[in-house]
Scaffold this motif. Structure first.
Motif, PDB file in Angstrom:
ATOM      1  N   ALA A   1       0.812  -1.216   0.000  1.00  0.00           N
ATOM      2  CA  ALA A   1       0.000   0.000   0.000  1.00  0.00           C
ATOM      3  C   ALA A   1       0.844   1.265   0.000  1.00  0.00           C
ATOM      4  O   ALA A   1       0.356   2.343  -0.364  1.00  0.00           O
TER       5      ALA A   1
ATOM      6  N   HIS B   1       1.397   2.907  -3.896  1.00  0.00           N
ATOM      7  CA  HIS B   1       0.321   3.154  -4.851  1.00  0.00           C
ATOM      8  C   HIS B   1       0.530   4.440  -5.650  1.00  0.00           C
ATOM      9  O   HIS B   1       0.091   4.533  -6.801  1.00  0.00           O
ATOM     10  N   THR B   2       1.201   5.418  -5.072  1.00  0.00           N
ATOM     11  CA  THR B   2       1.396   6.690  -5.783  1.00  0.00           C
ATOM     12  C   THR B   2       2.466   6.602  -6.854  1.00  0.00           C
ATOM     13  O   THR B   2       2.693   7.578  -7.578  1.00  0.00           O
TER      14      THR B   2
ATOM     15  N   LEU C   1       2.352   4.466  -9.352  1.00  0.00           N
ATOM     16  CA  LEU C   1       1.756   3.990 -10.600  1.00  0.00           C
ATOM     17  C   LEU C   1       1.399   5.166 -11.493  1.00  0.00           C
ATOM     18  O   LEU C   1       1.051   6.244 -11.004  1.00  0.00           O
TER      19      LEU C   1
ATOM     20  N   SER D   1       9.053   2.013  -6.610  1.00  0.00           N
ATOM     21  CA  SER D   1       8.876   0.945  -5.625  1.00  0.00           C
ATOM     22  C   SER D   1      10.202   0.318  -5.247  1.00  0.00           C
ATOM     23  O   SER D   1      10.437  -0.033  -4.085  1.00  0.00           O
TER      24      SER D   1
ATOM     25  N   PHE E   1       2.115  -3.609  -6.530  1.00  0.00           N
ATOM     26  CA  PHE E   1       0.682  -3.384  -6.366  1.00  0.00           C
ATOM     27  C   PHE E   1      -0.078  -4.704  -6.396  1.00  0.00           C
ATOM     28  O   PHE E   1      -0.956  -4.956  -5.554  1.00  0.00           O
TER      29      PHE E   1
ATOM     30  N   ALA F   1      -2.666  -6.642  -3.905  1.00  0.00           N
ATOM     31  CA  ALA F   1      -4.047  -6.917  -4.320  1.00  0.00           C
ATOM     32  C   ALA F   1      -4.361  -8.404  -4.238  1.00  0.00           C
ATOM     33  O   ALA F   1      -5.436  -8.799  -3.753  1.00  0.00           O
TER      34      ALA F   1
ATOM     35  N   ASP G   1      -8.917  -2.798  -9.143  1.00  0.00           N
ATOM     36  CA  ASP G   1      -8.293  -1.822  -8.254  1.00  0.00           C
ATOM     37  C   ASP G   1      -7.037  -1.236  -8.891  1.00  0.00           C
ATOM     38  O   ASP G   1      -6.753  -0.034  -8.759  1.00  0.00           O
ATOM     39  N   TYR G   2      -6.281  -2.069  -9.610  1.00  0.00           N
ATOM     40  CA  TYR G   2      -5.066  -1.596 -10.286  1.00  0.00           C
ATOM     41  C   TYR G   2      -5.414  -0.553 -11.351  1.00  0.00           C
ATOM     42  O   TYR G   2      -4.809   0.523 -11.413  1.00  0.00           O
TER      43      TYR G   2
ATOM     44  N   THR H   1      -6.665   2.714  -9.797  1.00  0.00           N
ATOM     45  CA  THR H   1      -5.559   3.496  -9.236  1.00  0.00           C
ATOM     46  C   THR H   1      -4.762   4.165 -10.342  1.00  0.00           C
ATOM     47  O   THR H   1      -4.321   5.317 -10.209  1.00  0.00           O
TER      48      THR H   1
ATOM     49  N   ASN I   1      -4.243   8.185 -10.552  1.00  0.00           N
ATOM     50  CA  ASN I   1      -2.911   8.787 -10.587  1.00  0.00           C
ATOM     51  C   ASN I   1      -2.650   9.508 -11.896  1.00  0.00           C
ATOM     52  O   ASN I   1      -1.795  10.398 -11.956  1.00  0.00           O
TER      53      ASN I   1
ATOM     54  N   LYS J   1     -11.892   7.077  -6.804  1.00  0.00           N
ATOM     55  CA  LYS J   1     -12.011   5.675  -7.161  1.00  0.00           C
ATOM     56  C   LYS J   1     -13.422   5.341  -7.638  1.00  0.00           C
ATOM     57  O   LYS J   1     -13.600   4.500  -8.517  1.00  0.00           O
TER      58      LYS J   1
END
Length: 661
Positions: free
Chosen positions: A26, A29-30, A32, A55, A92, A96, A558-559, A562, A566, A573
């Motif tokens: 988590a 996430h920023t 991506l 990452s 990510f 998930a 979710d991917y 996100t 971004n 979302k």
């Protein structure tokens, strides 16, 4: 008791490993999408901080003392080492799909059913990737690179605005013109966030805990046979006439257009040094090196032929005395030290050295070695020594007095290029040097001199260019007035270079911007719908596939959501999920791999007449990231289950409760 007979007991115990994976994933996430946000990692104990934008760098600077954290770090490191990209999606999806596995356990689904169904889901996604791959020749030909490079004047003509930066002597005639860097666009709306690390803590790079027994996550640089069958040999990556290299490069740049522009300029220099015309281009990522140069604005970044390295003023004084001379060179594969021994060397045991001569003068063995090494270099008139490792400080000082330049920590690819260009033969020890090992035709030039003001002191450094007539080596000089940003800019350059390299190696690319993931969601949904039409007897062996695939599909949703958030395409979302549901309905009517139904423009911020609207991903990079993510989830899932319930090898192997990785 067999594991499958104690499923309820498993679900009543916490799977700490999976929970840790979800928490660690988590934090990234920023990272991506095209609008990556920088993070500051601060050590509350020492007060030191580091700025990261990927990452890989995030995990590298965290003190991951737990076993799951080390496994995650090794997995991301393996991806970064081979492909230099794909770590963001990998991290990510680890979170998930770990969350999906936890939910399956909460619903009472046995581990063996989770493993089987999620493996089936991954196979489905990989089949979608193979089916949707597009030949690189079919990437839209827009010819945008020439316009992009012309946006700014030549780097040498830019004013320095009073910056304490002085030009030195002109560059050798062997050096092509320095190529300018385009106006930055991809980081225009980035935000700097201060991020505390919570219970994980901070570490210095030198104190990182290395995992020495993770054979599964430290794979070699070759991909599995399941990869695309169209991969080309690295030595044959000359671009065909039907491929627009400039358009392909910006299509896989993922928004970092200024970094990809440097890569394209490097490709042009390589083509010119190889004697190729404008209609025939070549690109060799192994002939690229970088030289970070702090203190200058980012628009002073450039590429140039040869090997550029930053030196102290004392070392650069040798270059000033040797400029415009053709010199001899020696290449060393290891350290330049009397204690260095090559890999695999073992000192013979049980041997004592006996002599009847007393050490009257008190000369040490190291001093004798230094004198011998210096005599060897002077005997063959060597002026430049490139060392893959580190050099003895005592020998370096002696060489400096005799106008012999020693450059440490040179990459093996640089040694190979200079060996080809000068005729030198790399050796392991200085004692192996003879007239057949010495190369010729090397020139040195002082490229730039500048002064950099640090926190407390002001230091002076010099950028020196090492050239050979037949070299294909190209150096990208990365500049930034923010010292902490240099690492991120250098990582962006290498990511872009490897994106282009991998696209040419695969011969195919995937439509990006979340489109392939959307096709995977669509295919998984079809499998779930078809599962409801099966006969009851047909489902006796796999009763939970539909639920597991649904949770796995939710991770992909979710991917994509996100990625949309971004990319500033949507504000929340909820809006992203609405768009995804709408586009999934459109997908049923048009499944063409060329249509970017999400409309995610990763080159946002640039004018539409100069930037390719199409976005593409690397086939092999994406597939390997997905494989590694699911493999890690499986390993932690099975390890957690073994710790919670115990493991009876005979019973569990006979009942196939565990899949051995």
């Amino acid at each position: 008791m067999s594991y499958t007979e104690n499923t309820s007991g498993t679900n009543n115990r916490r799977h700490v490993g999976l929970e840790q994976l979800v928490t660690l994933a988590a934090t990234a996430h920023t990272f991506l999408g095209p609008c990556k946000r920088y993070k500051f990692i601060k050590d509350d104990t020492s007060g030191d901080s580091v700025m990261v934008c990927s990452s890989f760098r995030l995990l590298e600077n965290l003190d991951l003392t737990c076993s799951v954290g080390q496994l995650l770090s090794e997995t991301v490191l393996a991806q970064q080492k081979v492909f230099h990209s794909g770590t963001g999606p990998l991290l990510f999806l680890v979170g998930a799909w770990s969350r999906a596995a936890l939910e399956c356990l909460h619903q009472g689904i046995a581990v063996r059913h989770i493993l089987s169904a999620m493996s089936e889901g991954l196979d489905t996604c990989l089949q979608v990737c193979r089916a949707r791959a597009v030949p690189v020749e079919d990437v839209p030909h827009l010819g945008v690179a020439q316009k992009w490079s012309a946006l700014k004047p030549h780097a040498e003509d830019l004013p320095f605005n009073g910056h304490p930066f002085t030009e030195s002597c002109p560059v050798s005639e062997l050096q092509p013109n320095v190529m300018p860097l385009a106006q930055p666009t991809c980081q225009g709306n980035s935000k700097v966030l201060c991020k505390q690390t919570g219970t994980q803590g901070i570490k210095a790079a030198r104190s990182k805990i290395k995992l020495t027994h993770s054979r599964h996550f430290t794979s070699n640089e070759t991909t599995e046979s399941e990869g695309p069958t169209t991969q080309r040999p690295v030595s044959q990556l000359n671009i065909s006439e039907n491929t627009d290299l400039d358009s392909l490069a910006f299509a896989v740049s993922h928004g970092c257009n200024e970094a990809m522009d440097l890569v394209l300029q490097a490709s042009r220099i390589q083509s010119r040094m190889n004697g190729l015309g404008q209609s025939h281009r070549t690109f060799d990522v192994s002939k690229l090196v970088t030289c970070p140069l702090p203190g200058l604005p980012e628009d002073h970044a450039c590429v140039m032929s040869g090997y550029v390295v930053l030196m102290s003023a004392e070392q650069a004084s040798i270059v000033s005395r040797l400029k415009d001379q053709r010199m001899h060179i020696v290449l060393l594969n290891g350290d330049l030290s009397d204690k260095y021994r090559h890999l695999g060397f073992n000192n013979p045991a049980g041997i004592r050295h006996v002599t009847d001569k007393r050490d009257v003068h008190g000369v040490s063995r190291e001093h004798e070695w230094v004198n011998s090494a210096l005599a060897t270099l002077l005997k063959y008139d060597v002026s430049v020594v490139l060392v893959n490792g580190v050099a003895s400080e005592q020998l370096t000082d002696h060489c400096w007095r005799h106008d012999v330049l020693v450059i440490e920590r040179v990459k093996p690819a640089v040694l190979r290029d200079f060996a080809r260009a000068t005729g030198a033969v790399p050796v392991s020890y200085i004692t192996q040097v003879n007239e057949r090992c010495v190369g010729a035709g090397v020139r040195l030039q002082v490229w730039r001199e500048y002064r950099h003001s640090g926190r407390r002191t002001e230091s002076s450094s010099t950028a020196v260019s090492v050239l050979a007539e037949q070299t294909a080596l190209v150096t990208a000089v990365i500049t930034s007035s923010v010292h902490g940003k240099l690492q991120s800019l250098e990582d962006q350059f290498w990511a872009c270079a490897h994106h282009l390299h991998q696209a040419l190696k695969d011969g195919r690319v995937l439509p990006g911007g979340g489109l392939v993931e959307l096709h995977c969601i669509h295919e998984l949904q079809k499998r779930i719908d078809n599962s409801g039409n099966r006969d009851k007897d047909e489902w006796q062996g796999e009763p939970y596939v539909g639920k597991v695939l649904q949770l796995m599909m939710d991770g992909l949703v979710d991917y994509v959501s996100t990625l949309l958030c971004n990319g500033t395409q949507v504000s929340s979302k909820v809006d992203a999920w609405t768009q995804i549901n709408k586009r999934l309905k459109d997908l049923k009517g048009d499944s063409s791999p060329y249509v970017n139904i999400l409309g995610l423009n990763l080159n946002e911020g640039a004018s539409s007449d100069t930037i390719c609207e199409s976005v593409y991903d690397n086939v092999t990079v994406k597939m390997e990231a997905w494989r590694r993510a699911l493999d890690l989830v499986f390993l932690v899932l099975q390890t957690d289950s073994e710790i919670i319930t115990g493991f009876d090898a005979k019973e569990d192997f006979e009942s196939h409760s565990f899949m051995v990785l």
